[in-house]
Design a protein around this motif. Sequence first.
Motif, PDB file in Angstrom:
ATOM      1  N   GLY A 242      -5.864   9.195  -5.863  1.00 54.74           N
ATOM      2  CA  GLY A 242      -5.475   8.062  -6.687  1.00 54.74           C
ATOM      3  C   GLY A 242      -4.688   8.497  -7.904  1.00 54.74           C
ATOM      4  N   LYS A 243      -5.111   9.565  -8.534  1.00 55.49           N
ATOM      5  CA  LYS A 243      -4.399  10.091  -9.701  1.00 55.49           C
ATOM      6  C   LYS A 243      -2.986  10.532  -9.331  1.00 55.49           C
ATOM      7  CE  LYS A 243      -4.616  13.712 -13.239  1.00 55.49           C
ATOM      8  NZ  LYS A 243      -5.436  14.824 -13.809  1.00 55.49           N
ATOM      9  N   GLN A 244      -2.860  11.232  -8.210  1.00 57.14           N
ATOM     10  CA  GLN A 244      -1.547  11.702  -7.787  1.00 57.14           C
ATOM     11  C   GLN A 244      -0.577  10.539  -7.583  1.00 57.14           C
ATOM     12  OE1 GLN A 244      -2.560  13.891  -4.253  1.00 57.14           O
ATOM     13  NE2 GLN A 244      -2.794  15.829  -5.351  1.00 57.14           N
ATOM     14  N   ILE A 245      -1.089   9.438  -7.017  1.00 58.40           N
ATOM     15  CA  ILE A 245      -0.243   8.287  -6.734  1.00 58.40           C
ATOM     16  C   ILE A 245       0.044   7.497  -8.001  1.00 58.40           C
ATOM     17  CG2 ILE A 245      -0.170   6.062  -5.524  1.00 58.40           C
ATOM     18  CD1 ILE A 245      -1.694   7.428  -3.221  1.00 58.40           C
ATOM     19  N   ALA A 246      -0.978   7.214  -8.791  1.00 57.29           N
ATOM     20  CA  ALA A 246      -0.818   6.360  -9.975  1.00 57.29           C
ATOM     21  C   ALA A 246       0.129   6.961 -11.000  1.00 57.29           C
ATOM     22  CB  ALA A 246      -2.182   6.092 -10.601  1.00 57.29           C
ATOM     23  N   ARG A 247       0.124   8.269 -11.142  1.00 57.98           N
ATOM     24  CA  ARG A 247       0.931   8.890 -12.192  1.00 57.98           C
ATOM     25  C   ARG A 247       2.419   8.939 -11.855  1.00 57.98           C
ATOM     26  NH1 ARG A 247      -1.309  15.102 -11.425  1.00 57.98           N
ATOM     27  NH2 ARG A 247      -0.137  15.613  -9.525  1.00 57.98           N
ATOM     28  N   MET A 248       2.782   8.637 -10.593  1.00 56.14           N
ATOM     29  CA  MET A 248       4.188   8.718 -10.211  1.00 56.14           C
ATOM     30  C   MET A 248       4.929   7.395 -10.347  1.00 56.14           C
ATOM     31  SD  MET A 248       4.744  11.834  -9.666  1.00 56.14           S
ATOM     32  CE  MET A 248       6.452  11.557  -9.250  1.00 56.14           C
ATOM     33  N   THR A 249       4.272   6.362 -10.825  1.00 55.68           N
ATOM     34  CA  THR A 249       4.927   5.056 -10.915  1.00 55.68           C
ATOM     35  C   THR A 249       4.582   4.374 -12.226  1.00 55.68           C
ATOM     36  OG1 THR A 249       5.018   2.837  -9.925  1.00 55.68           O
ATOM     37  CG2 THR A 249       2.995   4.075  -9.596  1.00 55.68           C
ATOM     38  N   GLU A 250       5.516   3.566 -12.699  1.00 60.97           N
ATOM     39  CA  GLU A 250       5.264   2.768 -13.893  1.00 60.97           C
ATOM     40  C   GLU A 250       4.410   1.537 -13.572  1.00 60.97           C
ATOM     41  OE1 GLU A 250       6.373   4.169 -16.566  1.00 60.97           O
ATOM     42  OE2 GLU A 250       7.706   5.606 -15.583  1.00 60.97           O
TER      43      GLU A 250
ATOM     44  N   ALA B 282     -21.324   3.700 -11.459  1.00 59.88           N
ATOM     45  CA  ALA B 282     -20.916   3.861 -12.850  1.00 59.88           C
ATOM     46  C   ALA B 282     -20.014   5.082 -13.016  1.00 59.88           C
ATOM     47  CB  ALA B 282     -22.146   3.978 -13.741  1.00 59.88           C
ATOM     48  N   ARG B 283     -20.399   6.187 -12.398  1.00 63.13           N
ATOM     49  CA  ARG B 283     -19.567   7.395 -12.502  1.00 63.13           C
ATOM     50  C   ARG B 283     -18.223   7.181 -11.819  1.00 63.13           C
ATOM     51  NH1 ARG B 283     -19.510  12.986  -9.531  1.00 63.13           N
ATOM     52  NH2 ARG B 283     -18.148  14.107 -10.968  1.00 63.13           N
ATOM     53  N   THR B 284     -18.237   6.479 -10.692  1.00 68.49           N
ATOM     54  CA  THR B 284     -16.995   6.191  -9.985  1.00 68.49           C
ATOM     55  C   THR B 284     -15.999   5.487 -10.905  1.00 68.49           C
ATOM     56  OG1 THR B 284     -18.017   6.096  -7.792  1.00 68.49           O
ATOM     57  CG2 THR B 284     -15.991   4.820  -8.113  1.00 68.49           C
ATOM     58  N   ILE B 285     -16.456   4.489 -11.640  1.00 67.98           N
ATOM     59  CA  ILE B 285     -15.561   3.744 -12.523  1.00 67.98           C
ATOM     60  C   ILE B 285     -14.929   4.665 -13.554  1.00 67.98           C
ATOM     61  CG2 ILE B 285     -15.443   1.927 -14.273  1.00 67.98           C
ATOM     62  CD1 ILE B 285     -15.728   0.955 -11.340  1.00 67.98           C
ATOM     63  N   GLN B 286     -15.740   5.515 -14.168  1.00 64.22           N
ATOM     64  CA  GLN B 286     -15.188   6.382 -15.206  1.00 64.22           C
ATOM     65  C   GLN B 286     -14.249   7.437 -14.633  1.00 64.22           C
ATOM     66  OE1 GLN B 286     -18.114   7.761 -18.026  1.00 64.22           O
ATOM     67  NE2 GLN B 286     -18.737   5.670 -18.534  1.00 64.22           N
ATOM     68  N   GLU B 287     -14.542   7.927 -13.438  1.00 61.55           N
ATOM     69  CA  GLU B 287     -13.625   8.873 -12.798  1.00 61.55           C
ATOM     70  C   GLU B 287     -12.283   8.207 -12.489  1.00 61.55           C
ATOM     71  OE1 GLU B 287     -13.789  12.058 -12.109  1.00 61.55           O
ATOM     72  OE2 GLU B 287     -15.872  12.521 -12.583  1.00 61.55           O
ATOM     73  N   LEU B 288     -12.323   6.963 -12.045  1.00 65.36           N
ATOM     74  CA  LEU B 288     -11.084   6.266 -11.713  1.00 65.36           C
ATOM     75  C   LEU B 288     -10.309   5.883 -12.969  1.00 65.36           C
ATOM     76  CD1 LEU B 288     -12.304   4.033  -8.745  1.00 65.36           C
ATOM     77  CD2 LEU B 288     -11.139   6.260  -8.660  1.00 65.36           C
ATOM     78  N   GLU B 289     -11.013   5.568 -14.043  1.00 64.00           N
ATOM     79  CA  GLU B 289     -10.335   5.356 -15.325  1.00 64.00           C
ATOM     80  C   GLU B 289      -9.603   6.627 -15.735  1.00 64.00           C
ATOM     81  OE1 GLU B 289     -12.581   2.191 -18.190  1.00 64.00           O
ATOM     82  OE2 GLU B 289     -13.574   4.132 -17.929  1.00 64.00           O
ATOM     83  N   ASP B 290     -10.306   7.754 -15.674  1.00 67.17           N
ATOM     84  CA  ASP B 290      -9.704   9.024 -16.069  1.00 67.17           C
ATOM     85  C   ASP B 290      -8.524   9.397 -15.179  1.00 67.17           C
ATOM     86  OD1 ASP B 290     -11.557   9.245 -18.084  1.00 67.17           O
ATOM     87  OD2 ASP B 290     -12.803  10.745 -17.068  1.00 67.17           O
ATOM     88  N   ALA B 291      -8.530   8.920 -13.940  1.00 58.93           N
ATOM     89  CA  ALA B 291      -7.439   9.211 -13.002  1.00 58.93           C
ATOM     90  C   ALA B 291      -6.202   8.344 -13.257  1.00 58.93           C
ATOM     91  CB  ALA B 291      -7.919   9.024 -11.569  1.00 58.93           C
ATOM     92  N   GLY B 292      -6.313   7.378 -14.162  1.00 60.29           N
ATOM     93  CA  GLY B 292      -5.152   6.569 -14.509  1.00 60.29           C
ATOM     94  C   GLY B 292      -4.962   5.320 -13.690  1.00 60.29           C
TER      95      GLY B 292
ATOM     96  N   GLY C 169       0.813  -1.204   0.000  1.00 60.62           N
ATOM     97  CA  GLY C 169       0.000   0.000   0.000  1.00 60.62           C
ATOM     98  C   GLY C 169       0.849   1.258   0.000  1.00 60.62           C
ATOM     99  N   ALA C 170       0.544   2.174  -0.910  1.00 54.35           N
ATOM    100  CA  ALA C 170       1.231   3.469  -0.961  1.00 54.35           C
ATOM    101  C   ALA C 170       0.409   4.493  -0.198  1.00 54.35           C
ATOM    102  CB  ALA C 170       1.414   3.917  -2.408  1.00 54.35           C
ATOM    103  N   PHE C 171       1.048   5.247   0.676  1.00 55.50           N
ATOM    104  CA  PHE C 171       0.324   6.275   1.426  1.00 55.50           C
ATOM    105  C   PHE C 171       0.495   7.656   0.828  1.00 55.50           C
ATOM    106  CE2 PHE C 171       4.366   5.478   3.575  1.00 55.50           C
ATOM    107  CZ  PHE C 171       4.910   6.746   3.677  1.00 55.50           C
ATOM    108  N   ASN C 172       1.348   7.769  -0.187  1.00 53.25           N
ATOM    109  CA  ASN C 172       1.483   9.016  -0.944  1.00 53.25           C
ATOM    110  C   ASN C 172       2.218   8.715  -2.253  1.00 53.25           C
ATOM    111  OD1 ASN C 172       4.198   8.765  -0.271  1.00 53.25           O
ATOM    112  ND2 ASN C 172       4.217  10.473   1.162  1.00 53.25           N
ATOM    113  N   PRO C 173       2.354   9.681  -3.149  1.00 54.46           N
ATOM    114  CA  PRO C 173       3.032   9.406  -4.423  1.00 54.46           C
ATOM    115  C   PRO C 173       4.486   8.977  -4.271  1.00 54.46           C
ATOM    116  CG  PRO C 173       1.674  11.377  -4.607  1.00 54.46           C
ATOM    117  CD  PRO C 173       1.685  11.010  -3.153  1.00 54.46           C
ATOM    118  N   LEU C 174       5.197   9.567  -3.316  1.00 50.99           N
ATOM    119  CA  LEU C 174       6.598   9.220  -3.146  1.00 50.99           C
ATOM    120  C   LEU C 174       6.767   7.769  -2.706  1.00 50.99           C
ATOM    121  CD1 LEU C 174       9.475  10.365  -3.273  1.00 50.99           C
ATOM    122  CD2 LEU C 174       9.258  10.949  -0.852  1.00 50.99           C
TER     123      LEU C 174
END
Length: 299
Positions: free
Chosen positions: A75-83, A101-111, A29-34
Amino acid sequence: MLYSKTSAADKRRNLRERLAGGELLRFPGAFNPLSARLIERKGFDGVYISGAVLAADLGLPDIGLTTLSEVAGRGKQIARMTELPAIIDADTGFGEPMNVARTIQELEDAGLAGCHIEDQVNPKRCGHLDGKAVVDESTAVKRIRAAVDARRDENFLIMARTDIRAADGMDAAVDRAKALVDAGADAIFPEAMRTLEEFERMRQAVDVPLLANMTEFGKSELFSSQQLADVGMNIVIWPVSMLRISMGATGRALDTLNEEGRLTSKLEEMQHRADLYELIDYEDYNHFDTSVFNFTVER
């Protein structure tokens, strides 16, 4: 420099391919992007983003107080900092099936590479606390169907979490897992399994990837990765572990400040400045703008 070079679509596809191979994937589990970047550097397979950690980060208990915007944004902040692919805890989907349904699309857009939707009632409770209540099978199935219908990337992993084991027993957990798979769930997260035999029984019941939650101070014994692989688990998470360790260390450092007035005795426990700069690729920013980095880090 900056964010990951691997696209969200590629992360999702890669995760799907690895899950199809049947191996056990390790997701601390990541608690932040770093911390997500450190998980990657240490050779793990993916990053897990816990709802309990997101709530705690805001100083809140894990009882469904966080919003979709807060969860998707972090989630976006964390996901975008790692491969690595990142899977996020979406609680009960933040409302009725249309909200799911909206939750899924928001999380898709967040990467994110995937998420799990659970079958607790609102307000929800931490999965390893007593007193949980779950919705009826029809409601649980509607949540997953809404999630599956809403996704646009077929590789976005929709995992169904069931908390029914603690409420109604193992037979009910098996039946609920089968119903959720029939509803379209790509994977199952059977929460609060107590023994390896229970994990193994779930493995025999459904033919989709299974996640094992190895959270400390909970209902499950802390099994090793090898033990879980031996009974057919596909993902193992340590959702709050890194936060707990970090907060424990912070508490001890604050005690030292109170007692000694300085942190000289704690230097060996700290991440060195040079290691931090290496982790965040400090020197690489020099290629973008020499005014950002123009000195050598001394070790």
